[in-house]
Design a protein around this motif. Structure first.
Motif, PDB file in Angstrom:
ATOM      1  N   UNK A  86       0.824  -1.209   0.000  1.00 22.27           N
ATOM      2  CA  UNK A  86       0.000   0.000   0.000  1.00 22.27           C
ATOM      3  C   UNK A  86       0.863   1.266   0.000  1.00 22.27           C
TER       4      UNK A  86
ATOM      5  N   UNK B 226       2.852   2.081  -2.030  1.00 19.32           N
ATOM      6  CA  UNK B 226       2.934   2.572  -3.406  1.00 19.32           C
ATOM      7  C   UNK B 226       1.931   3.704  -3.630  1.00 19.32           C
ATOM      8  N   UNK B 227       0.881   3.734  -2.809  1.00 18.34           N
ATOM      9  CA  UNK B 227      -0.166   4.734  -3.022  1.00 18.34           C
ATOM     10  C   UNK B 227       0.188   6.086  -2.416  1.00 18.34           C
ATOM     11  N   UNK B 228       1.319   6.175  -1.705  1.00 20.49           N
ATOM     12  CA  UNK B 228       1.694   7.461  -1.117  1.00 20.49           C
ATOM     13  C   UNK B 228       1.987   8.489  -2.200  1.00 20.49           C
TER      14      UNK B 228
ATOM     15  N   UNK C 213       9.244   3.893  -4.669  1.00 17.86           N
ATOM     16  CA  UNK C 213       8.370   3.725  -5.804  1.00 17.86           C
ATOM     17  C   UNK C 213       9.106   3.565  -7.121  1.00 17.86           C
TER      18      UNK C 213
END
Lengths: 127, 510
Positions: B88, B90-92, B100
């Protein structure tokens, strides 16, 4: 401008995320409409579904866009409709601003026809 | 969130895309898979409907659609890798570059440090060839000795037998507890009674040795063979390579003589498939060759190698004999029957026979030994001593290597101090040193294994023939996976690592 500070926290935006925000600034769209619009406007190759939905996931997760509860077309096959949130608009503006000042600098150094940079800069100056 | 009605896939491309989505983490799939599918279908439909190519070909151009499909599948694969790697995180937003940009946080770091440590360890080997050679050789000797002995013990304790479902196969020994006899062969009459009265065996078979002369060729040959009950190969679960198995009629008193050749004897006689059906003169009597057993088949496993097998064809007088005990009996237990149950069954029959025939059978009983446990039963104490001895050798080798490392650690004090001063954590330094010792230990293990292969052949060539016969799998040699596994365990040798680690902890504190 009170909310400018939290919006700045998201910069720089990944290219595709910014494209999605720009696309949704015009109208609410479902996934494929975003793909089409981005490809038509930028002349780039359309983003793949995988990268598009990674971008959408990020933007949703951070509250920059919202989504409809039900798929469009009454349960048809087009998927959910996405829309820009207030925060999303602020972030898009901040990113546009950032890019505009970058373009201004580029134009100053003769990397860009002056008119193009000026147009971009004046467009974002309104906000 | 509303659950989408699941519709069947329109086409194989749709199915392929849907299948690819299954690989994505569940939390992502739950939220986006349905929408991704919808988007994919629209894109794909547009690509398929692309206008005819200008060269006027009639066929619809499939390539753009195929290109879209491949690109989409590739993108899902990339998404899969990134999501698996970063989760999750990766969603930052904004993207954390280290996380990333295709780089995974913890795991990737771990792998990279490992590679770094490994490369450094190899440099260390190149810089200190003398030290490394001594350490590797010492370990190789210890590991090699252990692997050799372990290999021999393993091949005798758990031999690889050429029969089906060997755990069901039992040797049925006749016993005479009063006289302390626990491994005796059986008389034909007892064998036939055991065979007909038991309730726990699929079948019982018997064998007795038969050294015979083969005449009729250019020169007579002396052969070591066995007389067997005709069902022996069926009980063992072995099939002839050529020809047919014995029939029960082959075993009848007065039946025509038939013979099954071992692969070895068949080779000696010219390896001609046409030999089947020919007649061989064994001890002056004609025997028709009915088959050839496959290479590597032995029965019994723990006596001399058989050249041939022939049915016993017991005469009525022989079949009634209880006094002469010359048959070794093997049986296959019914599935899900324990050795104990089979033993009780045979013992009950033996008790009854002892009551019925007190002259020959009084005081006689029986016991079962698993066919692959025959050697283990006798040799266990000797093996234990051997293993303990080589274990001690290994300990001495490890102590020597540990001392080498201790001496070396004082040389490397400066290096470690510099590393710590530059910000290497204690853990990091320990890990690097551990990687170095793993490299040395692995090299030691590989050399040790090679050494054990050579030593194994040497030892076998110096063993008395009996022992060699006992463990054909040790003679045939080759890479034994059990030995390899054992070597790996021995060379991983955590004691040494712990000691090094412990030592360096102290070093760092200084």
């Amino acid at each position: 401008m009170t909310s400018a500070a939290p919006a700045k926290g998201f910069l720089p935006l990944p290219h595709l995320a910014f494209q999605v925000l720009v696309s949704l600034a015009e109208a609410d769209r479902h996934g494929y409409a975003i793909v089409k619009e981005v490809a038509a406007r930028s002349g780039d190759r359309p983003p793949s579904t995988g990268s598009l939905y990674l971008s959408i996931a990020r933007l949703l997760e951070n509250g920059l866009i919202g989504q409809s509860e039900e798929p469009a077309d009454g349960g048809g096959r087009r998927g959910r409709v996405y829309r820009l949130t207030g925060l999303g608009r602020q972030v898009a503006e901040a990113e546009a601003d950032r890019l505009a000042s970058l373009l201004g600098t580029a134009a100053d150094r003769r990397l860009l026809p002056a008119g193009a940079a000026h147009g971009a800069a004046s467009g974002s100056a309104k906000s | 969130m509303a659950i989408q009605p699941r519709q069947p896939a329109d086409s194989w491309r749709h199915a392929a895309f849907r299948l690819a989505l299954v690989a994505l983490p569940e939390w992502f799939r739950d939220r986006f898979a349905a929408d991704m599918e919808a988007t994919f279908l629209e894109r794909f439909a547009v690509a398929r409907a692309a206008p005819l190519p200008s060269d006027g070909r009639r066929r619809r151009p499939r390539t753009p659609a195929l290109r879209v499909l491949l690109a989409e599948l590739g993108a899902v694969a990339r998404l899969f890798v990134r999501l698996r790697w970063s989760g999750q995180a990766l969603l930052d937003l904004p993207e954390h570059p280290a996380r990333v940009a295709g780089v995974m946080p913890k795991e990737r770091l771990l792998v990279e440090t490992l590679i770094q440590d490994f490369k450094f360890a190899l440099r260390m080997v190149r810089r200190n060839p003398g030290f490394v050679a001594v350490a590797v050789l010492t370990l190789a000797l210890g590991v090699g000795a252990n692997a050799t002995i372990f290999g021999m013990v393993a091949s005798m304790m758990a031999p690889r037998l050429p029969y089906a479902d060997t755990d069901e196969l039992m040797i049925v020994w006749s016993t005479f507890p009063e006289r302390g006899i626990d491994t005796n062969s059986t008389s034909p009459a007892d064998f036939l009674d055991w065979r007909s009265q038991n309730e726990t065996f699929v079948d019982l078979a018997a064998q007795t040795s038969w050294s015979a002369n083969l005449t009729g060729g250019e020169r007579p040959l002396r052969l070591d063979g066995y007389r067997v009950s005709a069902n022996i190969f069926r009980v063992l679960g072995a099939q002839p390579l050529l020809g047919r198995d014995f029939l029960s009629s082959d075993d009848a008193s007065g039946a025509e003589g038939v013979v099954m050749l071992s692969w070895r004897l068949w080779q000696r006689l010219g390896a001609d498939p046409g030999l089947i059906g020919d007649s061989l003169r064994i001890d002056g009597a004609e025997h028709t060759v009915v088959g050839v057993m496959p290479q590597g088949f032995e029965y019994p496993q723990f006596q001399f190698r058989g050249d041939f097998w022939a049915p016993m064809r017991l005469t009525p007088e022989q079949a009634a004999r209880r006094g002469g005990r010359n048959l070794v009996v093997v049986g296959r237990l019914l599935p899900d029957t324990t050795r104990k149950a089979g033993e009780l069954d045979i013992q009950q029959i033996a008790e009854q026979l002892a009551a019925e025939h007190p002259v020959d059978n009084a005081g006689r009983s029986a016991r079962l030994v698993a066919i692959d446990g025959m050697i283990a039963e006798r040799m266990m104490p000797a093996f234990a001593v051997l293993l303990a001895t080589v274990g001690a050798v290994l300990l001495i080798c490890c102590a020597n290597v540990a001392n080498l490392y201790l001496a070396r650690a004082s040389v490397r004090r400066r290096e470690i101090a510099v590393r710590s001063a530059l910000g290497a954590s204690r853990m990091r330094v320990v890990r690097q040193l551990l990687t170095e010792s793993v490299v040395v230990a692995t090299a030691g293990g590989i050399c040790g294994y090679a050494l054990s292969q050579v030593a194994g052949t040497l030892i076998i060539s110096s063993l008395p023939a009996f022992v060699v016969r006992v463990a054909p799998s040790a003679i045939e040699g080759g890479a034994d996976s059990r030995v390899l596994g054992f070597t790996m365990i021995v060379s991983s040798d955590r004691r040494r690592h712990r000691r090094i680690r412990h030592h360096h902890r102290h070093r760092l504190r200084e």
